[in-house]
Design a protein around this motif. Sequence first.
Motif, PDB file in Angstrom:
ATOM      1  N   ARG A 139       0.830  -1.193   0.000  1.00 23.81           N
ATOM      2  CA  ARG A 139       0.000   0.000   0.000  1.00 23.81           C
ATOM      3  C   ARG A 139       0.871   1.251   0.000  1.00 23.81           C
ATOM      4  O   ARG A 139       1.818   1.335   0.771  1.00 23.81           O
ATOM      5  N   GLY A 140       0.562   2.211  -0.859  1.00 23.43           N
ATOM      6  CA  GLY A 140       1.313   3.478  -0.875  1.00 23.43           C
ATOM      7  C   GLY A 140       2.067   3.687  -2.166  1.00 23.43           C
ATOM      8  O   GLY A 140       2.267   4.810  -2.604  1.00 23.43           O
ATOM      9  N   ILE A 141       2.527   2.582  -2.774  1.00 21.27           N
ATOM     10  CA  ILE A 141       3.330   2.712  -3.995  1.00 21.27           C
ATOM     11  C   ILE A 141       2.747   1.792  -5.070  1.00 21.27           C
ATOM     12  O   ILE A 141       3.060   0.597  -5.100  1.00 21.27           O
ATOM     13  N   PRO A 142       1.941   2.314  -5.971  1.00 19.70           N
ATOM     14  CA  PRO A 142       1.339   1.447  -6.984  1.00 19.70           C
ATOM     15  C   PRO A 142       2.246   1.238  -8.191  1.00 19.70           C
ATOM     16  O   PRO A 142       2.992   2.138  -8.574  1.00 19.70           O
ATOM     17  N   VAL A 143       2.157   0.041  -8.783  1.00 18.84           N
ATOM     18  CA  VAL A 143       2.719  -0.197 -10.123  1.00 18.84           C
ATOM     19  C   VAL A 143       1.571  -0.727 -10.985  1.00 18.84           C
ATOM     20  O   VAL A 143       0.848  -1.644 -10.574  1.00 18.84           O
ATOM     21  N   ALA A 144       1.397  -0.120 -12.175  1.00 20.71           N
ATOM     22  CA  ALA A 144       0.353  -0.571 -13.087  1.00 20.71           C
ATOM     23  C   ALA A 144       0.895  -1.784 -13.833  1.00 20.71           C
ATOM     24  O   ALA A 144       1.717  -1.669 -14.729  1.00 20.71           O
ATOM     25  N   THR A 145       0.437  -2.965 -13.435  1.00 18.55           N
ATOM     26  CA  THR A 145       1.024  -4.183 -13.974  1.00 18.55           C
ATOM     27  C   THR A 145       0.215  -4.700 -15.162  1.00 18.55           C
ATOM     28  O   THR A 145      -1.012  -4.695 -15.131  1.00 18.55           O
TER      29      THR A 145
END
Lengths: 574, 574
Positions: B510-516
């Motif tokens: 939670r806090g750091i998204p990566v669009a996978t």
Amino acid sequence: MDFRTVGILGGGQLGRMIVEAASRLNVKTVILDAANSPAKQINATGDHVEGSFANPEDIEKLAAKCDVLTVEIEHVDVPTLKKLQTTYPDLKIYPSPETIALIQDKFTQKEHLIKNGIAVAESIAIENATEQSLAAVGAKFGYPYMLKSRTLAYDGRGNFVVKSKDSIPQALQELHNRPLYAEKWAPFAKELAVMIVRAVDGKVFSYPTAETIHQDNICHTCFAPARVPDSVQLRAKLLAENAIKSFPGCGIFGVEMFYLDNGELLINEIAPRPHNSGHYTINACVTSQFEAHVRAVLELPLPRNFSTMATYDTNAIMLNILGDKETKDGELQICERALRTPGTSVYLYGKESRPKRKMGHINIVGSSMTECERKLSYLLGESKDNGSSSAADRLAPVIPGISQKPLVGVIMGSDSDLPVMSQACNILNQFDVPYEVTIVSAHRTPHRMSRYSIEAADRGLKVIIAGAGGAAHLPGMVAAMTPLPVIGVPVKGSTLDGVDSLHSIVQMPRGIPVATVAINNSTNAALLAIRMIGSSNSSYLRKMQEFLLKQEEEVLEKAGKIETIGYQSYLDQK
Amino acid sequence: MDFRTVGILGGGQLGRMIVEAASRLNVKTVILDAANSPAKQINATGDHVEGSFANPEDIEKLAAKCDVLTVEIEHVDVPTLKKLQTTYPDLKIYPSPETIALIQDKFTQKEHLIKNGIAVAESIAIENATEQSLAAVGAKFGYPYMLKSRTLAYDGRGNFVVKSKDSIPQALQELHNRPLYAEKWAPFAKELAVMIVRAVDGKVFSYPTAETIHQDNICHTCFAPARVPDSVQLRAKLLAENAIKSFPGCGIFGVEMFYLDNGELLINEIAPRPHNSGHYTINACVTSQFEAHVRAVLELPLPRNFSTMATYDTNAIMLNILGDKETKDGELQICERALRTPGTSVYLYGKESRPKRKMGHINIVGSSMTECERKLSYLLGESKDNGSSSAADRLAPVIPGISQKPLVGVIMGSDSDLPVMSQACNILNQFDVPYEVTIVSAHRTPHRMSRYSIEAADRGLKVIIAGAGGAAHLPGMVAAMTPLPVIGVPVKGSTLDGVDSLHSIVQMPRGIPVATVAINNSTNAALLAIRMIGSSNSSYLRKMQEFLLKQEEEVLEKAGKIETIGYQSYLDQK
């Protein structure tokens, strides 16, 4: 900016807007036209010439007062301009008299373009207009065809549509005493126009391809960029650039063309001056057509390494304000509606109101053409929505306490996903991002899903966050029906630990991407949505940067605590 | 737009820009000031009054010619204005004489603000300025403190910094014969300014909070929005709005304030007219401060349902052009550099060049403040980069055949990922998206990775696509160090079928998204990047829509073929 004086043949609205641009650069202008003409009203030099741009003596009077001569109209006396080139060898005349001569006779203009390999509609000159010769044209081109005056034709005057052999006598009556040519009928789908600035070194800069709509032969609206595929926009731009490269001199040019039903582009005509189809550039481009013209004819710099005058997001509609047909000054009602509408600017030319006279124009800008069109229909009195409240108000669920114009749509397949998806809403609240939230099920409400996906971009949404569990189809199906980015949140079900949802969402086929985040991690979906919006909105970008710093500080604080009190006490306190 | 005449007390640059805005709306203006003053140059009415806005008779002459009276300067003769309210009961005077009176005496202004609960710096009036009374102030406020003229003070004139008891005699000498007050020293971090339009019904509309930088007591540059946290911008806006709500009448107001080191905001002073800190609004806001003023004093509509004049992406710097200290007209060199720079507009006021005189200003706009700052440093001659080539030219690898200003960064952990990642490049080529491609390894080049991530947004990148295999750390680590969206492509390694990479990339905390996206599917990563850019760039949005249609057509074509030739022949032909 420059200590030379620019003389302008003609003081109508185009001259007025040239003067405005020149004054901003502190460039002195003098006008040749009737007293109190629109351009003279905003220029107190006191040095203007009263007279006509068609009168040799008046033109010479103007030339004596200036260093550079330019025009706001092409129907000027070219022989006098050519003579001035000898009388005043230091005087610069832009557009060059040769160019004006080539352009002011529309048939010569066509011949010049053909000679330079530019596509134009097929035409023939008519040396002697008789019923017989016009019937011969009909036999060659078929009916209808256009009969046009070679000179002094504008806003439909000087043109006649020959519908059949029977209408030839009327054509002759209306256009007698004019030099004529005939043009094969061009079955066009749209009329396009491109403004081109030509610098003195021959380099050209183009504005976005625009689309003009005419009513009663007068320009009504202009949409920029034109609502045609990008490939057509590009071809129109290249056609216009190539056409203008063929004319000597410098300045701004308006290139009008037909986009035919068969996809072909043909040049209709060229104006060697600012043009009605370029008025939108005042609000929607890097430099307006008027300032570009002033800079070109003064040989002042135009931006370097730079080949288009569009901004990264030019969406504009220009609406001409014509004198009301019934009530004098009645057209001001449209202007008043414009003042009520954000992103809409009114330009009035200082003319007395007369029916159908071009009194001014309104520029509408927005973040999409749909938004501009909504505002246009409010200005025209067709709708009550002036764009300050969005279509979302009518189509989407209204969430109390949040904005009426959502940027993010949060959807989920079932209300059982809400506990997970509500974390995304919390983050969007925290970052003050307007959003909407609702249920859209791929399997149980497939038609609702289609409508939601198809309308999303037009409603102003920038990103969709879709949560789903199990055979999670929602994110991928929505992505298949919208050009917007879709973020998928795999929601953990009662079996398989969410890996089923993850794989259903992430393993999309080539062509349709879904931005997938971790299982149940809708927090990250919202943060990702904010990063996407932030990449073109610096305020959200700054907020995200601040958020990252705050996260860092929180961890550093905890680290400090462990270092200070030791790991065991830390665990005990937890 | 309106048939009433607006009289303006003062014809300097502010008057000039009011006149320009009024002319666009075809509103007639008459000016009271010296002959050929900047405002008169662009207004050929012939009806102007030659004289001074401080002279009662001249003001009365102007009033006789107009329906609405306004000012471009607050140092006007208020008793005459009050008298006119009786002589001409139909004449509207905005800002109201009461407001001008409250504001033109800065100490009265302060008392008024305090009475209305608005935060200002602590001040005391000095009835009788002697060495003794000034020393008493020093004893109360400490040194340094500000000694200020209550009236007729601007651009630093009429202000004196009393550094110590020893400088009191000099202060008395410089400011003798002026009505004085003393102000406690405000240890400010920045100076902020907010323009507020007040409509006649008391409703206020605010412009973005701007930041002003002064040199030699004259405004040098203005940054909008101010480079302070959003919360400070918002507090500044509210403080300004509350202050302006307390004054009767309508029109535009400039509110200058101090942002103190301790986070406090204090109002410094208020101008009841357009203000130098609002010049940026001509290019960066929905309606310029000048047009807003004209509309407010004529009681014409301002946009409804609308509380801010910022556009969704206002980033602007205003640079004042001061007369060159050494060479007459030497300041035009800066203007020439401005003409070479895209997104930069020059405004000159038609004044004769004198050292340090305000000759004009330049507005710079851009898609980020960093871009504006780069252009500013080019204008000031500090750099050779005018923003038309980006910093990316120097920092990032140059890819032959593609643009010098990448929007997408394609990075991968190792060259073994290139066969997979090159498909992303193919798509970006196909959509004509400028991008850059390079190797950045999380484990082998951690410092390069940090630098790449930290600089990405400032270099103008909008999205980063990161491919990695195995214990795939690159996408997540980059996302941790940039506020931009990061798309992760799991690259399939020799074991575990890529599930290791997928889980390493998608299961971020939670806090750091990566669009996978799907394993090895860098095609989709590029398509997703284009959707992200397209959500705020309608040209790419349209292209994506066309791409989806084309995909659909291709499938429909195949479907047609199966239906026509039968499934078996279809298989045989494959």
